[in-house]
Design a protein around this motif. Sequence first.
Motif, PDB file in Angstrom:
ATOM      1  N   UNK A  50      53.648   2.999 -23.957  1.00 30.01           N
ATOM      2  CA  UNK A  50      53.248   2.132 -22.844  1.00 30.01           C
ATOM      3  C   UNK A  50      54.467   1.716 -22.031  1.00 30.01           C
ATOM      4  N   UNK A  51      55.538   1.387 -22.714  1.00 36.14           N
ATOM      5  CA  UNK A  51      56.766   0.972 -22.036  1.00 36.14           C
ATOM      6  C   UNK A  51      57.291   2.075 -21.116  1.00 36.14           C
ATOM      7  N   UNK A  79      50.966  -4.250 -16.174  1.00 41.11           N
ATOM      8  CA  UNK A  79      52.205  -4.287 -16.940  1.00 41.11           C
ATOM      9  C   UNK A  79      52.775  -2.892 -17.156  1.00 41.11           C
ATOM     10  N   UNK A  80      51.893  -1.906 -17.454  1.00 36.55           N
ATOM     11  CA  UNK A  80      52.385  -0.584 -17.843  1.00 36.55           C
ATOM     12  C   UNK A  80      51.994   0.565 -16.922  1.00 36.55           C
ATOM     13  N   UNK A  81      50.778   0.587 -16.422  1.00 36.78           N
ATOM     14  CA  UNK A  81      50.321   1.748 -15.660  1.00 36.78           C
ATOM     15  C   UNK A  81      50.644   1.654 -14.169  1.00 36.78           C
ATOM     16  N   UNK A  82      50.495   0.469 -13.602  1.00 34.60           N
ATOM     17  CA  UNK A  82      50.903   0.201 -12.216  1.00 34.60           C
ATOM     18  C   UNK A  82      51.722  -1.085 -12.239  1.00 34.60           C
ATOM     19  N   UNK A  85      46.582 -15.964 -12.770  1.00 34.35           N
ATOM     20  CA  UNK A  85      46.441 -16.738 -14.005  1.00 34.35           C
ATOM     21  C   UNK A  85      47.803 -17.286 -14.418  1.00 34.35           C
ATOM     22  N   UNK A  86      47.807 -18.366 -15.221  1.00 29.10           N
ATOM     23  CA  UNK A  86      49.086 -18.895 -15.715  1.00 29.10           C
ATOM     24  C   UNK A  86      49.807 -17.861 -16.585  1.00 29.10           C
ATOM     25  N   UNK A  87      51.118 -17.936 -16.621  1.00 28.45           N
ATOM     26  CA  UNK A  87      51.931 -16.980 -17.353  1.00 28.45           C
ATOM     27  C   UNK A  87      51.559 -16.924 -18.837  1.00 28.45           C
ATOM     28  N   UNK A  88      51.347 -18.082 -19.470  1.00 31.09           N
ATOM     29  CA  UNK A  88      50.990 -18.101 -20.893  1.00 31.09           C
ATOM     30  C   UNK A  88      49.644 -17.420 -21.141  1.00 31.09           C
ATOM     31  N   UNK A  89      48.713 -17.569 -20.231  1.00 29.77           N
ATOM     32  CA  UNK A  89      47.415 -16.898 -20.355  1.00 29.77           C
ATOM     33  C   UNK A  89      47.601 -15.395 -20.234  1.00 29.77           C
ATOM     34  N   UNK A  90      48.424 -14.989 -19.291  1.00 30.10           N
ATOM     35  CA  UNK A  90      48.736 -13.565 -19.127  1.00 30.10           C
ATOM     36  C   UNK A  90      49.336 -13.000 -20.413  1.00 30.10           C
ATOM     37  N   UNK A 120      53.141 -10.063 -12.495  1.00 29.54           N
ATOM     38  CA  UNK A 120      51.838  -9.588 -12.962  1.00 29.54           C
ATOM     39  C   UNK A 120      50.882 -10.771 -13.133  1.00 29.54           C
ATOM     40  N   UNK A 121      51.363 -11.838 -13.742  1.00 28.46           N
ATOM     41  CA  UNK A 121      50.527 -13.029 -13.924  1.00 28.46           C
ATOM     42  C   UNK A 121      50.113 -13.594 -12.570  1.00 28.46           C
TER      43      UNK A 121
END
Length: 166
Positions: A58-59, A119-122, A136-141, A130-131
């Motif tokens: 994924x990375x 995060x990985x594909x686009x 959405x909040x970062x912690x939720x992401x 991304x968040x």
Amino acid sequence: MLLAILAGPRPREWALERAGAHAGTSRQPPDTATSPRDHAATPSLSRAEFAQAVRAALKHATRDTLLAANPLATTRIVQSARGPAEKSSAAIRRVLLEGARALAHPPRNEKFWRALDLTYFRPAGTQELAAERLGIPFNTYRYQLATALERLTERLWEMESTAEEP
């Protein structure tokens, strides 16, 4: 020399000699013969190695050369998904993408697919971006991304564990 003959071959040498004796034949030694079903039930990577390979793939999902060197290239799910002229990197990417997209069903779980996608594909660039793009909040992401990684790895491991040899 006489001492070596009396002592007999050492276990490692004996194993190498025995393996060499069967190398040119299609017959396997009786104690190592397995049926195709037994072989299909044994994954090529351990569960921990498989999870690590999924994360690494994924990375590097957007980098063909790094993706081609990933241990997932040797797994049954990738081998069976790979077309005759297809590169292993494309097959790995497709297996990951299809597995990740499957996380979007039922619709209430679409958030897990979207976290993986951005995060990985686009890639959005950073996790903070991304968040933000997801609204959405970062912690939720981070929670959604961790859950998505767990679910994707589990789904792919299940597929690998039950896959037949290509």
